[in-house]
Design a protein around this motif. Sequence first.
Motif, PDB file in Angstrom:
ATOM      1  N   VAL A 153       0.868  -1.176   0.000  1.00  0.00           N
ATOM      2  CA  VAL A 153       0.000   0.000   0.000  1.00  0.00           C
ATOM      3  C   VAL A 153       0.901   1.221   0.000  1.00  0.00           C
ATOM      4  N   ARG A 154       0.761   2.036  -1.041  1.00  0.00           N
ATOM      5  CA  ARG A 154       1.656   3.181  -1.212  1.00  0.00           C
ATOM      6  C   ARG A 154       0.848   4.475  -1.183  1.00  0.00           C
ATOM      7  N   LEU A 155       1.166   5.350  -0.228  1.00  0.00           N
ATOM      8  CA  LEU A 155       0.581   6.687  -0.211  1.00  0.00           C
ATOM      9  C   LEU A 155       1.165   7.454  -1.390  1.00  0.00           C
ATOM     10  N   ASN A 156       0.301   8.040  -2.208  1.00  0.00           N
ATOM     11  CA  ASN A 156       0.736   8.494  -3.527  1.00  0.00           C
ATOM     12  C   ASN A 156       0.368   9.970  -3.773  1.00  0.00           C
ATOM     13  N   ARG A 157       0.937  10.824  -2.949  1.00  0.00           N
ATOM     14  CA  ARG A 157       0.799  12.267  -3.141  1.00  0.00           C
ATOM     15  C   ARG A 157       2.174  12.917  -2.946  1.00  0.00           C
ATOM     16  N   PRO A 158       3.148  12.506  -3.737  1.00  0.00           N
ATOM     17  CA  PRO A 158       4.531  12.902  -3.461  1.00  0.00           C
ATOM     18  C   PRO A 158       4.783  14.403  -3.549  1.00  0.00           C
ATOM     19  N   ASP A 159       4.009  15.112  -4.363  1.00  0.00           N
ATOM     20  CA  ASP A 159       4.222  16.557  -4.485  1.00  0.00           C
ATOM     21  C   ASP A 159       3.880  17.297  -3.201  1.00  0.00           C
ATOM     22  N   LYS A 160       3.104  16.673  -2.322  1.00  0.00           N
ATOM     23  CA  LYS A 160       2.735  17.258  -1.033  1.00  0.00           C
ATOM     24  C   LYS A 160       3.273  16.433   0.135  1.00  0.00           C
ATOM     25  N   LEU A 161       4.324  15.666  -0.117  1.00  0.00           N
ATOM     26  CA  LEU A 161       4.902  14.790   0.902  1.00  0.00           C
ATOM     27  C   LEU A 161       3.829  13.892   1.521  1.00  0.00           C
ATOM     28  N   ASN A 162       2.882  13.473   0.669  1.00  0.00           N
ATOM     29  CA  ASN A 162       1.820  12.548   1.061  1.00  0.00           C
ATOM     30  C   ASN A 162       0.965  13.085   2.213  1.00  0.00           C
ATOM     31  N   ALA A 163       0.786  14.401   2.249  1.00  0.00           N
ATOM     32  CA  ALA A 163      -0.040  15.021   3.288  1.00  0.00           C
ATOM     33  C   ALA A 163      -1.464  14.488   3.216  1.00  0.00           C
ATOM     34  N   VAL A 164      -2.096  14.392   4.381  1.00  0.00           N
ATOM     35  CA  VAL A 164      -3.408  13.775   4.501  1.00  0.00           C
ATOM     36  C   VAL A 164      -4.506  14.805   4.257  1.00  0.00           C
ATOM     37  N   ASP A 165      -5.362  14.514   3.294  1.00  0.00           N
ATOM     38  CA  ASP A 165      -6.550  15.307   3.021  1.00  0.00           C
ATOM     39  C   ASP A 165      -7.729  14.341   2.959  1.00  0.00           C
ATOM     40  N   PRO A 166      -8.956  14.807   2.766  1.00  0.00           N
ATOM     41  CA  PRO A 166     -10.094  13.871   2.734  1.00  0.00           C
ATOM     42  C   PRO A 166      -9.942  12.747   1.720  1.00  0.00           C
ATOM     43  N   ALA A 167      -9.356  13.028   0.556  1.00  0.00           N
ATOM     44  CA  ALA A 167      -9.170  11.977  -0.443  1.00  0.00           C
ATOM     45  C   ALA A 167      -8.173  10.928   0.040  1.00  0.00           C
ATOM     46  N   MET A 168      -7.137  11.355   0.766  1.00  0.00           N
ATOM     47  CA  MET A 168      -6.170  10.400   1.316  1.00  0.00           C
ATOM     48  C   MET A 168      -6.840   9.525   2.368  1.00  0.00           C
ATOM     49  N   ILE A 169      -7.639  10.136   3.228  1.00  0.00           N
ATOM     50  CA  ILE A 169      -8.361   9.361   4.241  1.00  0.00           C
ATOM     51  C   ILE A 169      -9.250   8.317   3.575  1.00  0.00           C
ATOM     52  N   ALA A 170     -10.019   8.750   2.576  1.00  0.00           N
ATOM     53  CA  ALA A 170     -10.911   7.822   1.873  1.00  0.00           C
ATOM     54  C   ALA A 170     -10.125   6.709   1.198  1.00  0.00           C
ATOM     55  N   GLY A 171      -8.994   7.039   0.597  1.00  0.00           N
ATOM     56  CA  GLY A 171      -8.186   6.032  -0.086  1.00  0.00           C
ATOM     57  C   GLY A 171      -7.589   5.014   0.857  1.00  0.00           C
ATOM     58  N   ILE A 172      -7.093   5.472   1.998  1.00  0.00           N
ATOM     59  CA  ILE A 172      -6.507   4.549   2.969  1.00  0.00           C
ATOM     60  C   ILE A 172      -7.572   3.598   3.509  1.00  0.00           C
ATOM     61  N   VAL A 173      -8.721   4.138   3.882  1.00  0.00           N
ATOM     62  CA  VAL A 173      -9.782   3.291   4.434  1.00  0.00           C
ATOM     63  C   VAL A 173     -10.288   2.305   3.386  1.00  0.00           C
ATOM     64  N   ALA A 174     -10.401   2.747   2.139  1.00  0.00           N
ATOM     65  CA  ALA A 174     -10.835   1.840   1.071  1.00  0.00           C
ATOM     66  C   ALA A 174      -9.807   0.736   0.844  1.00  0.00           C
ATOM     67  N   ALA A 175      -8.520   1.071   0.918  1.00  0.00           N
ATOM     68  CA  ALA A 175      -7.472   0.058   0.770  1.00  0.00           C
ATOM     69  C   ALA A 175      -7.573  -0.974   1.888  1.00  0.00           C
ATOM     70  N   GLN A 176      -7.760  -0.508   3.114  1.00  0.00           N
ATOM     71  CA  GLN A 176      -7.916  -1.432   4.238  1.00  0.00           C
ATOM     72  C   GLN A 176      -9.108  -2.361   4.024  1.00  0.00           C
ATOM     73  N   ASP A 177     -10.223  -1.796   3.584  1.00  0.00           N
ATOM     74  CA  ASP A 177     -11.421  -2.611   3.369  1.00  0.00           C
ATOM     75  C   ASP A 177     -11.179  -3.682   2.306  1.00  0.00           C
ATOM     76  N   ARG A 178     -10.482  -3.302   1.241  1.00  0.00           N
ATOM     77  CA  ARG A 178     -10.205  -4.256   0.173  1.00  0.00           C
ATOM     78  C   ARG A 178      -9.300  -5.385   0.668  1.00  0.00           C
ATOM     79  N   LEU A 179      -8.259  -5.040   1.408  1.00  0.00           N
ATOM     80  CA  LEU A 179      -7.324  -6.052   1.892  1.00  0.00           C
ATOM     81  C   LEU A 179      -7.966  -6.943   2.947  1.00  0.00           C
ATOM     82  N   ARG A 180      -8.850  -6.389   3.749  1.00  0.00           N
ATOM     83  CA  ARG A 180      -9.482  -7.154   4.815  1.00  0.00           C
ATOM     84  C   ARG A 180     -10.305  -8.319   4.270  1.00  0.00           C
ATOM     85  N   GLU A 181     -10.858  -8.154   3.082  1.00  0.00           N
ATOM     86  CA  GLU A 181     -11.744  -9.174   2.515  1.00  0.00           C
ATOM     87  C   GLU A 181     -11.008 -10.217   1.677  1.00  0.00           C
TER      88      GLU A 181
END
Length: 270
Positions: free
Chosen positions: A21-49
């Motif tokens: 799982v790679r955080l992919n916002r390198p131009d902002k040093l992978n800073a957390v915004d709502p889209a990052m939160i949604a992406g991380i949680v969606a990745a967790q949900d996918r891997l959990r199943e």
Amino acid sequence: MTQPINERVRVSLGEDGVAEVRLNRPDKLNAVDPAMIAGIVAAQDRLREDRNVRAVVLCGEGRGFCAGLDMTAMGALAAGDDLGLMARTHGQANAPQQTAWGWRTLPVPVIAAVHGPAFGAGFQIALGADVRCVAPDAKLSAMEVKWGLVPDMAGVALLRELVRADVARELVFTGRVVDGSEAAALGLATWVGDDPFARARALAAEIAAKSPDAVRAAKRLFNQAFDLDAAGVLAAEAREQSALIGGLNQREAIMAGLQKRPPAFGPAEG
């Protein structure tokens, strides 16, 4: 195979069962915004199943792991918007907390590879991993006090398992930055070296070669151990062991050992 969750997070799964799982916002040093939160949680949900997943490597693209909360979100806080923090959207957690706590509740081990900054939100996301491989010159900080805030993405719940109470307090009260070597000395880092991603990937592959049922059971045990008394932990050990004995993967582990060959495990059963 690499699958973008959204523009912020990418997930790949190797034939050995190791997901990246790679955080992919390198131009902002992978800073957390709502889209990052949604992406991380969606990745967790996918891997959990996915029962073919046996271990996860969590890392950041570019020059650092994660520089913390995006400044736009910080501006919303300054305007008095609490971003819906009181809503329990993911069991015990809200969505921002789930970005860190969700790694702990994932059924398989998660190894974070940390380089560059891991500040604030990024620090807490790394703490959610079971193991942290950290570069010597990485910079870690519970930086919320700098902005008049406290760690609120499961940081306190996770810190209490890793460091002494006085150390956790000092880190949170001051918000000071520690490098990889000090992080290891304090108990925040498991391993320190020049290539944390390579180390994390090798460790994940080693774990993935073990019985997936036994590894998942071990993670469940450790997730309970902090909050149970001795009697509760002993009972949990017995329950997990009883469920493992005689399973397909447990029998394969025994046969492979007796026949002196590599095991051929199937997907996790439990």
